[in-house]
Motif scaffolding. Sequence first.
Motif, PDB file in Angstrom:
ATOM      1  N   ARG A 189       0.828  -1.209   0.000  1.00  0.00           N
ATOM      2  CA  ARG A 189       0.000   0.000   0.000  1.00  0.00           C
ATOM      3  C   ARG A 189       0.857   1.252   0.000  1.00  0.00           C
ATOM      4  N   GLY A 190       0.204   2.397  -0.176  1.00  0.00           N
ATOM      5  CA  GLY A 190       0.905   3.669  -0.064  1.00  0.00           C
ATOM      6  C   GLY A 190       1.123   4.040   1.393  1.00  0.00           C
ATOM      7  N   LEU A 191       1.964   5.061   1.605  1.00  0.00           N
ATOM      8  CA  LEU A 191       2.246   5.507   2.971  1.00  0.00           C
ATOM      9  C   LEU A 191       1.064   6.290   3.520  1.00  0.00           C
ATOM     10  N   VAL A 192       0.885   6.167   4.826  1.00  0.00           N
ATOM     11  CA  VAL A 192      -0.176   6.890   5.517  1.00  0.00           C
ATOM     12  C   VAL A 192       0.461   7.752   6.595  1.00  0.00           C
ATOM     13  N   HIS A 193       0.119   9.040   6.604  1.00  0.00           N
ATOM     14  CA  HIS A 193       0.660   9.961   7.595  1.00  0.00           C
ATOM     15  C   HIS A 193       0.120   9.624   8.982  1.00  0.00           C
ATOM     16  N   TYR A 241      -0.039  13.089   1.357  1.00  0.00           N
ATOM     17  CA  TYR A 241      -1.002  12.003   1.190  1.00  0.00           C
ATOM     18  C   TYR A 241      -0.583  11.219  -0.048  1.00  0.00           C
ATOM     19  N   PHE A 242      -0.496   9.912   0.124  1.00  0.00           N
ATOM     20  CA  PHE A 242       0.072   9.071  -0.914  1.00  0.00           C
ATOM     21  C   PHE A 242      -0.985   8.302  -1.696  1.00  0.00           C
ATOM     22  N   GLY A 243      -0.691   8.094  -2.967  1.00  0.00           N
ATOM     23  CA  GLY A 243      -1.489   7.228  -3.804  1.00  0.00           C
ATOM     24  C   GLY A 243      -1.149   5.772  -3.549  1.00  0.00           C
ATOM     25  N   PRO A 244      -1.836   4.856  -4.246  1.00  0.00           N
ATOM     26  CA  PRO A 244      -1.659   3.423  -4.011  1.00  0.00           C
ATOM     27  C   PRO A 244      -0.400   2.830  -4.635  1.00  0.00           C
ATOM     28  N   GLY A 245       0.246   3.575  -5.520  1.00  0.00           N
ATOM     29  CA  GLY A 245       1.492   3.082  -6.117  1.00  0.00           C
ATOM     30  C   GLY A 245       1.289   2.426  -7.471  1.00  0.00           C
TER      31      GLY A 245
END
Lengths: 113, 112
Positions: free
Chosen positions: A41-45, B102-106
């Motif tokens: 998954r992507g990073l979460v703050h 804030y990041f996307g799913p990649g």
Amino acid sequence: SQQGEEDPQALSIQEGENATMNCSYKTSINNLQWYRQNSGRGLVHLILIRSNEREKHSGRLRVTLDTSKKSSSLLITASRAADTASYFCATDRVGGANSKLTFGKGITLSVRP
Amino acid sequence: DAGITQSPRHKVTETGTPVTLRCHQTENHRYMYWYRQDPGHGLRLIHYSYGVKDTDKGEVSDGYSVSRSKTEDFLLTLESATSSQTSVYFCAISPRDSYEQYFGPGTRLTVT
């Protein structure tokens, strides 16, 4: 060069125990942030602490910042299996242009049920 | 994922071919970033944008170019893909300077 470096690289604990992760950095910062990444998954703050703050809480998370030692720690209390993830610290350097964060290589936390 | 999508999510391409990855946001945030994540290296910044048509290089920009013609879209182009560009690429957005991202799913890119 890597601004933030986490320690340890990997941590394995039992559910219910506390997990402490550390981050060291090299140059003066505006703020330091912690992020979580679940597998694939992507990073979460998680939390942001400013350079003029020494401690901050968010739920089961406690972050400290020691600017004299250029280090921060993330404490997760009463860990759960769902806390299993990689954790990254990221720093926003003083004098850096336009909010560029520099991430560490991450800590892999495993919480055993 | 905070109104941020990436496309494609997976891609396999051959060495020497051009590749474009797209990041799309619905949050109207000013800042957008492209990172790559590789084992042993953590997250490294490739390029970032601080407004429409305003972009700058990051730590590992060689072999990559970007464009931002609209607030909501940030494109990353590999002009001629190489095996060393096999990686997971993440887009991130932020509303203002010195703020959380804030990041996307990649996007998992494999260059054969």
